[in-house]
Write a protein that holds these residues in place. Structure first.
Motif, PDB file in Angstrom:
ATOM      1  N   PHE A   1     -25.747  22.240  22.040  1.00 38.26           N
ATOM      2  CA  PHE A   1     -25.518  21.293  20.698  1.00 38.26           C
ATOM      3  C   PHE A   1     -24.501  20.139  21.000  1.00 38.26           C
ATOM      4  O   PHE A   1     -23.375  20.395  21.454  1.00 38.26           O
ATOM      5  CB  PHE A   1     -24.946  22.545  19.732  1.00 38.26           C
ATOM      6  N   VAL A   2     -24.903  19.117  20.088  1.00 37.28           N
ATOM      7  CA  VAL A   2     -23.772  18.060  20.146  1.00 37.28           C
ATOM      8  C   VAL A   2     -23.272  18.096  18.537  1.00 37.28           C
ATOM      9  O   VAL A   2     -23.931  18.857  17.657  1.00 37.28           O
ATOM     10  CB  VAL A   2     -24.735  16.604  19.988  1.00 37.28           C
ATOM     11  N   PHE A   3     -22.074  17.548  18.404  1.00 40.14           N
ATOM     12  CA  PHE A   3     -21.475  17.736  16.966  1.00 40.14           C
ATOM     13  C   PHE A   3     -21.053  16.031  16.591  1.00 40.14           C
ATOM     14  O   PHE A   3     -20.197  15.515  17.232  1.00 40.14           O
ATOM     15  CB  PHE A   3     -20.175  18.692  17.248  1.00 40.14           C
ATOM     16  N   LYS A   4     -21.701  15.582  15.629  1.00 42.07           N
ATOM     17  CA  LYS A   4     -21.601  14.233  15.330  1.00 42.07           C
ATOM     18  C   LYS A   4     -20.936  14.343  13.644  1.00 42.07           C
ATOM     19  O   LYS A   4     -20.924  15.213  13.269  1.00 42.07           O
ATOM     20  CB  LYS A   4     -22.733  13.724  15.188  1.00 42.07           C
ATOM     21  N   SER A   5     -20.432  13.084  13.294  1.00 45.11           N
ATOM     22  CA  SER A   5     -19.771  13.043  11.929  1.00 45.11           C
ATOM     23  C   SER A   5     -19.956  11.535  11.634  1.00 45.11           C
ATOM     24  O   SER A   5     -20.340  10.730  12.332  1.00 45.11           O
ATOM     25  CB  SER A   5     -18.341  13.313  11.803  1.00 45.11           C
TER      26      SER A   5
ATOM     27  N   PHE B   1     -14.870  25.329  14.192  1.00 42.46           N
ATOM     28  CA  PHE B   1     -16.419  25.435  13.900  1.00 42.46           C
ATOM     29  C   PHE B   1     -17.311  25.223  15.171  1.00 42.46           C
ATOM     30  O   PHE B   1     -18.242  26.030  15.849  1.00 42.46           O
ATOM     31  CB  PHE B   1     -16.928  24.333  12.979  1.00 42.46           C
ATOM     32  N   LYS B   2     -16.908  24.259  15.875  1.00 40.77           N
ATOM     33  CA  LYS B   2     -17.624  23.791  17.180  1.00 40.77           C
ATOM     34  C   LYS B   2     -17.345  25.113  18.247  1.00 40.77           C
ATOM     35  O   LYS B   2     -18.333  25.453  18.867  1.00 40.77           O
ATOM     36  CB  LYS B   2     -17.010  22.647  17.760  1.00 40.77           C
ATOM     37  N   ASN B   3     -16.177  25.245  18.362  1.00 41.48           N
ATOM     38  CA  ASN B   3     -15.842  26.363  19.446  1.00 41.48           C
ATOM     39  C   ASN B   3     -16.498  27.748  19.244  1.00 41.48           C
ATOM     40  O   ASN B   3     -17.017  28.420  20.191  1.00 41.48           O
ATOM     41  CB  ASN B   3     -14.397  26.875  19.364  1.00 41.48           C
ATOM     42  N   GLU B   4     -16.796  28.141  17.938  1.00 36.52           N
ATOM     43  CA  GLU B   4     -17.704  29.207  17.635  1.00 36.52           C
ATOM     44  C   GLU B   4     -19.074  29.067  17.843  1.00 36.52           C
ATOM     45  O   GLU B   4     -19.905  29.941  18.503  1.00 36.52           O
ATOM     46  CB  GLU B   4     -17.638  29.712  16.134  1.00 36.52           C
ATOM     47  N   ILE B   5     -19.784  27.956  17.398  1.00 32.20           N
ATOM     48  CA  ILE B   5     -21.035  27.626  17.519  1.00 32.20           C
ATOM     49  C   ILE B   5     -21.537  27.479  19.088  1.00 32.20           C
ATOM     50  O   ILE B   5     -22.557  28.053  19.540  1.00 32.20           O
ATOM     51  CB  ILE B   5     -21.458  26.464  17.019  1.00 32.20           C
TER      52      ILE B   5
END
Length: 239
Positions: free
Chosen positions: A232-236, A221-225
């Motif tokens: 963009f940051v990616f948090k969870s 998901f991250k690599n495509e976005i």
């Protein structure tokens, strides 16, 4: 106005009344908020068609939020009730046409059985399809790869349509995309199995396995976005 329990990000709730949205944004001014992005709100009745009216609505809301210095984390939602209609049709097609699959789910009521069983089957196909059901295909492509690609493409399309909203910080993976939540469903996958279940018996479905599969999806998901949104940051829930 809801709050995320783990990291305490407020949820900016979707409303059609923009005056009401102004009030929400005023209350939340200068905070980082979550915007829940249901898969079926973005994706229409076919895998590669998207609801541009909905995305235009979201764009307007984010513009209002920007006026109150709100930072936004897009939150993909994958629940039974946020699956696109074409995904439900695909699940039912597999359920009816794949002779190797049987459904035996011990839940309280018939309605609960059908819904919980179907959602469990979706999660199994989405995260473990290549391991448990490699024979299930969509037009020659593995069902796991197809479902994951279409989910990512939908979220990528949403990000592209919202790219002028500079207050979007990135994506947030909620507990519904955590190994704990998914394992709570898939741990009973022996109830939804191959009639000739030698393969599923050999695969031990553990929390560690689910974590690996979920992490793999998040990485894809991250690599495509970031191909188009490298800021963009990616948090969870876990960080």
């Amino acid at each position: 106005m809801k709050e995320n329990n783990k990291n305490y990000y407020p949820v900016l709730e979707d409303v059609s009344d923009y005056a009401e949205m102004e009030k929400q944004c005023q209350t939340l001014a200068k905070k980082t908020v979550l915007w829940v992005l249901p898969w079926n709100a973005v994706s229409l009745n076919e895998a590669d068609t998207y609801d541009e009216a909905y995305l235009a609505h979201v764009k307007t809301i984010f513009s209002i939020a920007e006026g109150y210095s709100l930072k936004i984390l897009l939150t993909p939602e994958l629940t039974l009730f946020s699956l696109p209609s074409w995904v439900m049709q695909e699940l039912n097609r597999v359920k009816l046409n794949e002779e190797s699959i049987r459904f035996e789910c011990p839940y309280q009521s018939r309605n609960e059985t059908d819904q919980a069983c179907l959602f469990t089957f979706f999660l199994a196909l989405f995260f473990l399809g290549n391991d448990l059901f490699p024979e299930i295909k969509h037009e020659g492509e593995s069902i796991q790869d197809f479902l994951q690609e279409q989910c990512i493409f939908a979220m990528k399309h949403a990000a592209r349509r919202l790219k002028k909203n500079t207050n979007i910080e990135g994506f947030y993976f909620s507990k519904m995309l955590s190994e704990e939540f998914i394992y709570s469903y898939i741990k009973d996958i022996h109830s939804i199995q191959l009639k000739n279940n030698e393969r599923s018996e050999k695969l031990v479905i553990s929390p560690e396995l689910i974590k690996t599969k979920v992490d793999d999806f998040k990485l894809c998901f991250k690599n495509e976005i970031i191909k188009k949104h490298d800021h963009f940051v990616f948090k969870s829930d876990t960080n």
